[in-house]
Write a protein that holds these residues in place. Sequence first.
Motif, PDB file in Angstrom:
ATOM      1  N   HIS A 193      -5.117  -0.218   6.312  1.00 23.72           N
ATOM      2  CA  HIS A 193      -3.766  -0.530   6.469  1.00 23.72           C
ATOM      3  C   HIS A 193      -3.351  -2.015   7.308  1.00 23.72           C
ATOM      4  CE1 HIS A 193      -2.849   2.569   3.556  1.00 23.72           C
ATOM      5  NE2 HIS A 193      -3.688   3.310   4.256  1.00 23.72           N
ATOM      6  N   CYS A 206       0.696  -1.848  -1.340  1.00 25.11           N
ATOM      7  CA  CYS A 206      -0.160  -0.749  -1.018  1.00 25.11           C
ATOM      8  C   CYS A 206       0.507   0.799  -1.082  1.00 25.11           C
ATOM      9  CB  CYS A 206      -0.618  -0.771   0.417  1.00 25.11           C
ATOM     10  SG  CYS A 206      -1.914   0.277   1.198  1.00 25.11           S
ATOM     11  N   CYS A 222       0.765   2.628   0.917  1.00 28.11           N
ATOM     12  CA  CYS A 222       1.789   2.975   2.303  1.00 28.11           C
ATOM     13  C   CYS A 222       3.022   2.261   2.366  1.00 28.11           C
ATOM     14  CB  CYS A 222       0.951   2.524   3.697  1.00 28.11           C
ATOM     15  SG  CYS A 222       0.734   0.645   3.573  1.00 28.11           S
ATOM     16  N   CYS A 276      -2.461  -4.912   2.590  1.00 21.30           N
ATOM     17  CA  CYS A 276      -3.391  -4.162   3.057  1.00 21.30           C
ATOM     18  C   CYS A 276      -4.853  -4.193   2.843  1.00 21.30           C
ATOM     19  CB  CYS A 276      -3.135  -2.596   3.438  1.00 21.30           C
ATOM     20  SG  CYS A 276      -1.578  -2.273   3.843  1.00 21.30           S
TER      21      CYS A 276
HETATM   22 ZN   LIG Z   1      -1.176   0.160   3.276  1.00 18.64          ZN
END
Ligand SMILES: [Zn+2]
Length: 295
Positions: free
Chosen positions: A132, A142, A144, A149
């Motif tokens: 990340h 991403c 996340c 990332c």
């Molecule tokens: Zn990420």
Amino acid sequence: VEITTPDKVVASIVATAYQALENAGKRIRQVSAMGLCIPGQVDAQTGVVNLAVNLNLYDYPLREAITAEFGIPCVLENDARAATIGAYHFVQRQEMVRDIAFINIGTGVGAGVMINGRLHRGANGMAGEIGHMVVEPGGSRCNCGARGCLETVIGGRYIIQQATAAGLASGKEASFTAYDVYRASQEGHLAAQAIVRRVGEYLGRAIQWLILTYDVEKVILGGGVTSIGEAFWQPLNQTLLHLREESSLGVLFSAEKVVLLPAGYNAGLWGVVCLAQEAVKDGWTAVGVPATSAD
Ligand SMILES: [Zn+2]
């Protein structure tokens, strides 16, 4: 694993453990400890899952719940960190090393670091989690939440996404995998070659960062995407050669430092086995962790 509630997660883990016992022809009283790794942020010392979005667990005392069921010590670790230990032990069979980094490239990208033969967790149990790090500001979204990332360039899910966007998967979306992208690349498909080249470039850079940050002796690679073989290795090796030539520090980035785990080796599994063995040696009980084992 059924993931709607913590109770269902626990029930599913318990059922899986009993199934494993049955498969091995063992009873629980013949087992001295259990190891469990999960995708998420884990406090290995307290056995609490701080955050596991995929399992819908938040500040949940998972180790306590599992120990209550089986009555034996249970260790809990993040899956990438557990796999780092497993990867370390794989290399250790062939060569004495103390400092390694591990990158798992499966659907996503997990990573971890061992320093002086010990897992380096960091303040939040997230040390080494380079998947990340943003490598392309404003890039693809991403899992996340951030954009660009490393995972969005080299993770299996995103390799497939990039290839699908380039029209490589048309008509076979359901069964399309990263293997197909590498195969298309070998067959001379230009868009596939560009994706594969980019994976090699960014992964090579990630290896460079890990070597420069931790001065590790080996960077071990595992996960489904790495098991593709020569087609995966070749562009990565190209990048490593380039990194060697471009800098006076190049000698640090030799291809010999990179180890590919064999496809059948389950690093996460062996990692939790190692952790469970250590817990027994350190005198863990089903009630709790002795204060002396804190690190
Ligand atoms: Zn990420």
